[in-house]
Design an enzyme around this catalytic site. Structure first.
Site, PDB file in Angstrom:
ATOM      1  N   CYS A 137      27.518 -24.267 -21.909  1.00 55.35           N
ATOM      2  CA  CYS A 137      28.512 -25.293 -22.150  1.00 55.35           C
ATOM      3  C   CYS A 137      29.066 -25.597 -20.751  1.00 55.35           C
ATOM      4  O   CYS A 137      29.226 -24.686 -19.939  1.00 55.35           O
ATOM      5  CB  CYS A 137      29.603 -24.742 -23.045  1.00 55.35           C
ATOM      6  SG  CYS A 137      30.785 -25.998 -23.526  1.00 55.35           S
ATOM      7  N   GLU A 171      35.417 -38.462 -21.538  1.00 53.64           N
ATOM      8  CA  GLU A 171      36.754 -38.936 -21.172  1.00 53.64           C
ATOM      9  C   GLU A 171      36.674 -39.932 -20.024  1.00 53.64           C
ATOM     10  O   GLU A 171      35.953 -39.724 -19.051  1.00 53.64           O
ATOM     11  CB  GLU A 171      37.611 -37.731 -20.763  1.00 53.64           C
ATOM     12  CG  GLU A 171      39.066 -38.078 -20.496  1.00 53.64           C
ATOM     13  CD  GLU A 171      39.913 -36.831 -20.156  1.00 53.64           C
ATOM     14  OE1 GLU A 171      40.018 -35.930 -21.011  1.00 53.64           O
ATOM     15  OE2 GLU A 171      40.451 -36.784 -19.050  1.00 53.64           O
ATOM     16  N   ASN A 229      35.513 -28.972 -29.433  1.00 51.78           N
ATOM     17  CA  ASN A 229      36.236 -29.340 -28.216  1.00 51.78           C
ATOM     18  C   ASN A 229      35.387 -30.155 -27.232  1.00 51.78           C
ATOM     19  O   ASN A 229      35.806 -30.413 -26.119  1.00 51.78           O
ATOM     20  CB  ASN A 229      36.824 -28.096 -27.537  1.00 51.78           C
ATOM     21  CG  ASN A 229      35.757 -27.116 -27.105  1.00 51.78           C
ATOM     22  OD1 ASN A 229      34.562 -27.365 -27.295  1.00 51.78           O
ATOM     23  ND2 ASN A 229      36.167 -25.995 -26.527  1.00 51.78           N
ATOM     24  N   HIS A 230      34.198 -30.566 -27.638  1.00 49.98           N
ATOM     25  CA  HIS A 230      33.361 -31.375 -26.746  1.00 49.98           C
ATOM     26  C   HIS A 230      33.875 -32.815 -26.705  1.00 49.98           C
ATOM     27  O   HIS A 230      34.365 -33.323 -27.693  1.00 49.98           O
ATOM     28  CB  HIS A 230      31.911 -31.327 -27.207  1.00 49.98           C
ATOM     29  CG  HIS A 230      31.330 -29.946 -27.103  1.00 49.98           C
ATOM     30  ND1 HIS A 230      30.311 -29.489 -27.903  1.00 49.98           N
ATOM     31  CD2 HIS A 230      31.662 -28.912 -26.292  1.00 49.98           C
ATOM     32  CE1 HIS A 230      30.028 -28.242 -27.577  1.00 49.98           C
ATOM     33  NE2 HIS A 230      30.836 -27.858 -26.609  1.00 49.98           N
ATOM     34  N   ASP A 288      27.511 -20.975 -27.195  1.00 47.77           N
ATOM     35  CA  ASP A 288      27.204 -22.267 -26.584  1.00 47.77           C
ATOM     36  C   ASP A 288      26.772 -22.030 -25.142  1.00 47.77           C
ATOM     37  O   ASP A 288      27.523 -22.240 -24.188  1.00 47.77           O
ATOM     38  CB  ASP A 288      28.401 -23.206 -26.666  1.00 47.77           C
ATOM     39  CG  ASP A 288      27.976 -24.653 -26.435  1.00 47.77           C
ATOM     40  OD1 ASP A 288      26.780 -24.882 -26.148  1.00 47.77           O
ATOM     41  OD2 ASP A 288      28.828 -25.543 -26.543  1.00 47.77           O
ATOM     42  N   HIS A 333      38.188 -22.054 -16.694  1.00 49.54           N
ATOM     43  CA  HIS A 333      37.325 -23.139 -17.192  1.00 49.54           C
ATOM     44  C   HIS A 333      38.069 -24.195 -17.982  1.00 49.54           C
ATOM     45  O   HIS A 333      37.523 -25.255 -18.270  1.00 49.54           O
ATOM     46  CB  HIS A 333      36.176 -22.583 -18.021  1.00 49.54           C
ATOM     47  CG  HIS A 333      36.484 -22.402 -19.479  1.00 49.54           C
ATOM     48  ND1 HIS A 333      37.539 -21.641 -19.924  1.00 49.54           N
ATOM     49  CD2 HIS A 333      35.871 -22.892 -20.582  1.00 49.54           C
ATOM     50  CE1 HIS A 333      37.551 -21.667 -21.254  1.00 49.54           C
ATOM     51  NE2 HIS A 333      36.566 -22.406 -21.680  1.00 49.54           N
TER      52      HIS A 333
END
Lengths: 485, 136
Positions: free
Chosen positions: A102, A210, A206-207, A99, A408
């Site tokens: 990301c 929020e 996990n994307h 990814d 991260h």
């Protein structure tokens, strides 16, 4: 998987060394940022073996580094940082990951929890409706024939020219959202086919999106420069990457480099570390393609941020200007970059691989936005969906010790399968709701896999980076609404 | 005979696939891949695609084979459940893959798979067994 039993020497409370004598072929020591307490989990799996394996890569300088959110990846550990000399070093697509770019972007707002919470269900519904997410979802952006190439070269600028966002968003995006040296000719037809329909989609796993509330401010003056003025202030987080275009690009070049390694006589303990000299055609082509994928990811987050702003202003019944909604910053945590660092007292150009690690440049560094010149580069460390996320800034210490890098995220402790065995998605949802977190998710199973219990406590992770000095905690937020693909 | 078994990996997921020949193990690895993505008993097998991949060795062939199937799924939303391998050497694989286009009213997608990786990838030519870890 068996526990790791290699040698680990304590340097101080937050640093642990794997000596290069551990395995013949290691060119440098490994250095792991972690607390004693975290080591118990780290030693249960093979991530430290991966730190040692990365130390085999030609041209590596300093240490093969691991951030405190280190966990078992493939090839590189997740949370791995490695810098290679341009003259005789290599670039490894596995050191960036599938990814590519990301990353995380955070928007501030002028609103506080008391104003947003009454409308949180409406807001999460609007976000879920307006931002395509989940497996098998299609994006709503229709590219003209050949237009994908513009996305790959211009990145965020393409999005802003199309009306997705504001011109000043570029200043607060790493690399301005447009990495130079991106030539779409190096990106395969297959990668473009995957990328075209997925532009402007969140993805799954996990994307997330929020809606969060600032609940602690450790550094008032620094927070203020980022537009964070008070406890209770609402911020919006976006975490996604380059979708199928990045995955295909990584796979394409790993395949090419497996062949190139024979040509350049490079032998490594794990084929997933496949690499090519930085000055070779294969190495340069990968970097060129990787920059295209990185630009795609920035475009993706830029378009999504636009719909997040629209959704927020619609639901709250005010204009985007009234709502604030400025982009604090956008950071990438899967990338390789050519940067100047000091090695043995001399400035040198290096290829810094960050695989699940965030750039953390200090105040005054020329590569960070002018508005942050005084405070240092903002760093965003999202926790799991039930716990806190952190805003930090980069430091001089990071430049000295970690090639300007920090952690991260939280890092997993439980596999997806184990999480699913032990937790039910519906129970996870009810638990979140009972703690005041509204959740919209494409799949309940996916929710169980991403539950808090599957992750390390992000607070312990950022504390290590703060105490070791490679980044500095500015503020903390807690979620009130989460959208999962 | 068991076709495949999942392996737990902290961040990702993987499998070991079995067969009475290496070609069958490759077919079962592909079956395992799509079992990770969806419930295959709900997928019909009426649509087909020809697939041809090549590589320098059997390990590369496994990597390319699985990644090519992930690519087809990503672009065409095709869920495969049957893999008729018609040609198989260390360097070349040809197959006809059968399945059905993803239909949200009947299929549930469980997990997105970004790619097969080379990490811990194994091709055991004697036991006709292969192992692969996926980035999910």
């Amino acid at each position: 998987m068996s526990p790791w039993t290699g040698p680990l020497e304590k340097v101080d409370d937050y640093r642990w060394r794997i000596p290069k004598s551990y395995k013949p072929g290691m060119r440098v020591d490994g250095l792991v940022f972690a607390s004693q307490g975290m080591l118990n989990d780290i030693l249960k799996e093979q991530s430290l073996e991966q730190v040692a394996n990365v130390a085999f890569l030609p041209g590596i300088v300093g240490y093969s580094l691991a951030m405190p959110d280190i966990h078992w990846g493939y090839g590189f550990p997740i949370g791995g940082v490695a810098a290679m000399r341009m003259s005789d070093g290599v670039v490894s697509p596995g050191g960036v990951g599938f990814d590519i770019n990301c990353g995380v972007r955070v928007l501030r707002t002028n609103l506080v929890e008391a104003e947003v919470r009454p409308k949180i269900r409406e807001l999460t519904d609007a976000l879920y409706r307006n931002v395509p997410s989940g497996l098998g979802s299609k994006g709503k952006i229709r590219l003209r024939h050949g237009e994908i190439d513009e996305v790959l070269t211009k990145g965020s600028r393409w999005a802003i020219e199309k009306g997705y966002g504001r011109p000043d968003d570029l200043e607060t995006t790493e690399e301005g959202g447009e990495m130079a040296g991106a030539d779409p000719a190096c990106v395969s037809r297959k990668a473009k086919e995957r990328g075209i329909p997925q532009l402007g989609t969140l993805g799954s796993g996990n994307h997330f999106l929020e809606v969060a509330v600032i609940d602690q401010i450790q550094e008032k003056a620094i927070a203020k420069d980022m537009g964070i003025d008070q406890i209770g202030q609402v911020v919006l987080l976006i975490h996604t990457g380059s979708r199928g275009l990045g995955h295909q690009t990584a796979g394409d070049y790993i395949e090419q480099m497996v062949a190139a390694m024979k040509k350049y006589n490079i032998e490594l303990p794990d084929r997933q570390l496949a690499c090519a000299p930085l000055d070779s055609r294969e190495g340069q082509d990968y970097l060129t393609a990787m920059r295209c994928a990185a630009n795609y990811a920035w475009t993706n987050r830029q378009c999504i941020a636009h719909w997040v702003r629209e959704s927020f202003s619609q639901v709250m019944g005010m204009s985007q200007e009234e709502a604030g909604l400025e982009l604090i910053y956008d950071v990438t945590h899967n990338i390789a970059k050519i940067e100047e660092h000091e090695v043995d007292g001399k400035k040198e150009m290096l290829c810094v691989h960050r695989k699940g690690a965030t750039r953390a440049f200090p105040a005054g560094h020329p590569d960070i936005p002018r508005k942050y010149a005084r405070i240092g580069q903002p760093v965003f460390i999202p926790g799991d969906m039930g716990r806190f996320s952190y805003i930090l800034v980069g430091t001089e210490q990071a430049m000295k010790e970690s090639f300007g890098s920090t952690c991260h995220g939280a890092g997993r402790v439980k596999s997806r399968a184990a999480a699913k065995r032990e937790l039910r998605g519906e129970a996870v949802r009810q638990d979140l709701e009972s703690r005041g977190i509204t959740i919209r998710a494409g799949s309940l199973k996916g929710l169980a896999e991403e539950a808090s219990q599957a992750y390390k406590d992000v607070g312990t992770v950022v504390n290590v980076t703060h105490n070791a000095g490679i980044s500095r905690i500015v503020a903390r937020s807690r979620p009130i609404g989460v959208i999962k693909g | 005979m068991k076709r495949f078994q999942l392996i737990d990996h902290t961040a990702d997921t993987g499998l070991i696939a079995y067969g009475s020949s290496l070609a069958e193990a490759f077919a079962n690895a592909a079956y395992g891949l799509f079992s990770i993505i969806t419930e295959l008993n709900k997928v019909r097998g009426g649509e087909s695609r020809p697939v041809a991949v090549s590589a320098e060795d059997a390990e590369g062939l496994l990597f390319n084979w699985l990644n090519h199937l992930i690519y087809i799924f990503d672009v065409e939303y095709l869920l495969f459940k049957r893999f008729d391998i018609t040609e198989f050497t260390e360097h070349n694989l040809k197959a006809t893959c059968w399945g059905e286009t993803y239909n949200p009213s009947r299929h549930q997608l469980k997990l997105g798979v970004k790619s097969a990786t080379y990490y811990m990838l194994k091709v055991d030519r004697e036991k006709n067994q292969v192992q692969v870890i996926f980035d999910v």
